[in-house]
Structures are given as C-alpha cells and as structure tokens.
Design an enzyme around this catalytic site. Structure first.
Site, short mmCIF file in Angstrom:
data_model
loop_
_atom_site.label_atom_id
_atom_site.label_comp_id
_atom_site.label_asym_id
_atom_site.label_seq_id
_atom_site.Cartn_x
_atom_site.Cartn_y
_atom_site.Cartn_z
N SER A 142 0.84 -1.21 0.00
CA SER A 142 0.00 0.00 0.00
C SER A 142 0.87 1.25 0.00
O SER A 142 0.89 2.01 0.96
CB SER A 142 -0.93 -0.03 1.21
OG SER A 142 -1.74 -1.17 1.13
N GLY A 143 1.59 1.42 -1.10
CA GLY A 143 2.38 2.64 -1.29
C GLY A 143 1.55 3.64 -2.07
O GLY A 143 0.34 3.79 -1.83
N ALA A 144 2.19 4.32 -3.01
CA ALA A 144 1.52 5.40 -3.74
C ALA A 144 0.29 4.91 -4.51
O ALA A 144 -0.83 5.38 -4.28
CB ALA A 144 2.53 6.04 -4.70
N LYS A 161 3.90 -0.29 -22.26
CA LYS A 161 4.21 0.43 -21.01
C LYS A 161 5.68 0.21 -20.63
O LYS A 161 6.37 1.13 -20.22
CB LYS A 161 3.27 -0.06 -19.91
CG LYS A 161 3.35 0.68 -18.59
CD LYS A 161 2.47 1.91 -18.54
CE LYS A 161 2.82 2.89 -17.43
NZ LYS A 161 2.45 2.48 -16.09
P1 NAD Z 1 5.67 2.63 -3.85
O1 NAD Z 1 7.15 2.69 -3.77
O2 NAD Z 1 4.94 3.89 -3.52
O3 NAD Z 1 5.13 1.47 -2.90
C1 NAD Z 1 5.66 0.17 -2.99
C2 NAD Z 1 5.95 -0.35 -1.58
O4 NAD Z 1 7.01 0.41 -1.00
C3 NAD Z 1 4.77 -0.22 -0.62
O5 NAD Z 1 4.74 -1.37 0.17
C4 NAD Z 1 5.12 1.01 0.20
O6 NAD Z 1 4.55 1.04 1.46
C5 NAD Z 1 6.61 0.89 0.29
N1 NAD Z 1 7.21 2.21 0.52
C6 NAD Z 1 7.04 3.34 -0.23
N2 NAD Z 1 7.75 4.36 0.30
C7 NAD Z 1 8.37 3.87 1.40
C8 NAD Z 1 9.25 4.43 2.38
N3 NAD Z 1 9.65 5.71 2.32
N4 NAD Z 1 9.69 3.62 3.36
C9 NAD Z 1 9.32 2.33 3.42
N5 NAD Z 1 8.49 1.72 2.53
C10 NAD Z 1 8.03 2.49 1.53
O7 NAD Z 1 5.32 2.09 -5.31
P2 NAD Z 1 4.17 2.58 -6.33
O8 NAD Z 1 4.61 3.86 -6.95
O9 NAD Z 1 2.86 2.49 -5.67
O10 NAD Z 1 4.31 1.48 -7.47
C11 NAD Z 1 3.83 0.14 -7.31
C12 NAD Z 1 3.91 -0.54 -8.68
O11 NAD Z 1 3.04 0.15 -9.59
C13 NAD Z 1 5.30 -0.48 -9.33
O12 NAD Z 1 5.51 -1.61 -10.12
C14 NAD Z 1 5.22 0.75 -10.22
O13 NAD Z 1 6.13 0.72 -11.29
C15 NAD Z 1 3.78 0.60 -10.70
N6 NAD Z 1 3.19 1.86 -11.16
C16 NAD Z 1 3.35 2.99 -10.42
C17 NAD Z 1 2.79 4.16 -10.86
C18 NAD Z 1 2.94 5.44 -10.08
O14 NAD Z 1 2.65 6.51 -10.64
N7 NAD Z 1 3.33 5.41 -8.82
C19 NAD Z 1 2.04 4.18 -12.06
C20 NAD Z 1 1.87 2.98 -12.77
C21 NAD Z 1 2.46 1.82 -12.30
#
Ligand code: NAD
Length: 308
Positions: free
Chosen positions: A8-10, A185
């Site tokens: 559950s990140g971004a 993509k």
């Molecule tokens: P993210 O880095 O925001 O989250 C991924 C994981 O990392 C989560 O479990 C999150 O809680 C953890 N995390 C994030 N920041 C952290 C921190 N500072 N400390 C500790 N843990 C942390 O990833 P996302 O951007 O949600 O991307 C997930 C997938 O979706 C990837 O494969 C990405 O390429 C893809 N994607 C992302 C986007 C975008 O705009 N963000 C768009 C399309 C596809």
C-alpha cells in the site's frame, strides 16, 4: 467484496481509497511502520487530481489478517512481488483473484508459482501516484486501468473487476491484448523513465536533447525484437516513438518514477524493464547492447548513490 491491497504505497493507497469510497471492503497490507501508524491514527488522506479527502481505513501487516480475500491487488515494486506473495499466501483461496498492475515484465511467471493462472488478472495503468508523507498520497490522471484474464475461460471474472474499477472512478477497461499494453508500457519505462533517471532530466528536457531520436530508436528496436520473439507481439518502432512523444508532450516538466526512485534513494525496477529485455534477448540470440548499457548505467548510478 473483500479486497486486499498487497503493498500500500503510492498507487496501492490511491486504488484502496477509491475502492473503499465506493463501498468495497478494503484492507491495506504493508510493512512500512510510519505509514501504518499514520493511517491507524489519522486515516488515509489522498488527493485525487487535487481534491483531498480522508477515509478511515484498515491497514495491517499481512500476518495480522486472516480469511480468504475475493480480490487482491498486488502493488509492490517489481522486486518485492515474490516476497509479498509468500506473505499473503494465507489470504488466497481457490477463488481469490490476484490483479497485477505492476510495471515491468515477467510478473505472470512470478505469480504462477503461487496461484493458478485461472486466478491471475494482468493489467496496466497510466494513473500516476506519489507519496506525500506517511499516511498521505496523491493520485493523478484519468486512467485507464486495462485488465485481461490470463486464462481464456475467466473473462467474466476479469469483467467483474473492470466494472468495480469503473464504478469506483478508476476507469477500468477490458483489454483484448494486455500483453501488448504491457510491452508498450515497459517500452515507455525503459526509454523515457530510464533516460530521465540517468540524465537527471525532466521529460521535456530529455525530449529537447539533440540525440533523443537515436537513443529512442536503439532501445525501442531491442524491446520490439524481444517482444516478437518471446510473446509474438508486434511493436512498430515509428508508431511507438510517435506514442512516446505524444505521452511526453502531455507530461512536460514531470520527472518520471525511476527518477523519483533515485532521488528518494530507492532501488529502481530496471531489472524488470531493460534488464528483462537483455535476459530474454540472450535466450533468443538477439543483440541488445542499448538495453544492456542502460541497465549497467542505472545500477552504477544506484551504487554511486549508495542505494541497496
Ligand atoms: P511505492 O514505492 O509507492 O510502494 C511500494 C511499496 O514500497 C509499498 O509497500 C510502500 O509502502 C513501500 N514504501 C514506499 N515508500 C516507502 C518508504 N519511504 N519507506 C518504506 N516503505 C516504503 O510504489 P508505487 O509507486 O505504488 O508502485 C507500485 C507498482 O506500480 C510499481 O511496479 C510501479 O512501477 C507501478 N506503477 C506505479 C505508478 C505510479 O505513478 N506510482 C504508475 C503505474 C504503475
């Protein structure tokens, strides 16, 4: 429906928020302590195209949750997918659908080690998301989210999820060729994102560079050759470069996600993009010098920045 967001990140928070707001029963799963605490104390705040809202949401470490989910969206980074699948194994029943919208190549194979192909729905999205602070994220764009069943008999199940996404304002669409959208993509990420990350450039700075066409041609040709050999997917170089330039003109001064990964001192997904092309190229006897160099340079940059 009982829906879990595994990672559950971004993007995971953006999707979880929109689904919960539309009446789905969403559980966010994660291991980031500050984020878990912030959401438990203050709810999850998400700005969707600038409109901010806060919802109380359930967030837990996977081992704190029990019961089979109807749908699990995996939203780790590519390198975290396999580990997350082992951590959520107890939440997966014989009917649980796993939806994968991760960027990069090779995720179907990773998922098949854990679940039957019948239960895997693959897709892509052009929503963009970012983390503002623990417990606070942003979601921008207007989709779509393109999904397709990995097994020919599961179209109905994929369409049910597409409709849930539509109803939640996430612009779900049923795709008849998700392999193509995945390659397209990956090609964007392996060119525009990787080059902006390497050059420390925004998208408009990159496209103003005099060597942009030669850089794009070399990388796109290698993605196209491997897509054809591995998945029988046709990527037309001129069409792809036209598409890339069109996407770039819309994104302007934005810094793509791989640039942000390096900026935030986090590992990139390069091994699942250009790196995956190099690996497959070797298998099919295809030369991929541009992708190899890009992968090496991004890893060198990670090392320079002491990213582990
Ligand atoms: P993210 O880095 O925001 O989250 C991924 C994981 O990392 C989560 O479990 C999150 O809680 C953890 N995390 C994030 N920041 C952290 C921190 N500072 N400390 C500790 N843990 C942390 O990833 P996302 O951007 O949600 O991307 C997930 C997938 O979706 C990837 O494969 C990405 O390429 C893809 N994607 C992302 C986007 C975008 O705009 N963000 C768009 C399309 C596809």
């Amino acid at each position: 429906m009982n829906i879990a967001i595994a990672g559950s990140g971004a993007l995971g928070c953006g999707f979880g928020y929109m689904l919960q707001k539309n009446g789905q029963n969403v559980t966010l799963l994660d291991y980031w302590e500050d984020h878990i605490e912030a959401i438990r104390n203050n709810g999850l705040t998400v700005s969707v195209n600038g409109v901010k809202g806060t919802l109380p949401m359930t967030i837990a470490r996977p081992e704190e949750v029990s019961g089979e989910m109807d749908v699990i969206f995996v939203f780790t980074k590519a390198m975290g997918l396999e580990k997350m699948m082992t951590q959520i194994n107890h939440l997966i029943g014989t009917k649980t659908k796993i939806v994968c919208l991760l960027n990069g190549l090779g995720h179907l194979k990773t998922l098949e080690a854990f679940v039957d192909r019948r239960n895997i729905i693959m897709g892509t999205t052009v929503w963009t998301a970012g983390i503002i602070a623990p417990g606070e994220t942003q979601l921008n764009g207007n989709g779509p989210v393109e999904l397709q069943n990995s097994h020919p008999e599961e179209e109905e199940a994929a369409r049910v999820i597409v409709n849930i996404l539509k109803d939640s304002g996430l612009f779900g669409e049923y795709s008849k060729n998700v392999k193509y959208t995945t390659w397209r993509k990956a090609c964007i990420n392996g060119t525009m994102n990787a080059l902006c990350a390497l050059l420390d450039a925004s998208i408009d700075q990159l496209f103003a560079s005099p060597s942009i066409d030669s850089l794009l041609n070399g990388i796109v040709d290698e993605f196209a050759a491997v897509a054809k050999a591995q998945d029988d997917i046709e990527i037309d170089r001129d069409e792809m470069i036209h598409y890339l330039k069109e996407v770039a003109s819309r994104l302007g001064s934005h810094y793509p996600s791989m640039h942000q990964d390096l900026f935030n001192r986090r590992p990139t997904e390069i091994d699942y993009l250009n790196g995956a092309v190099v690996e497959a190229a070797e298998k099919y006897g295809i030369e991929a010098p541009h992708c190899r160099r890009m992968t090496d340079l991004i890893h060198a940059k990670e090392a320079v920045l002491e990213i582990k």
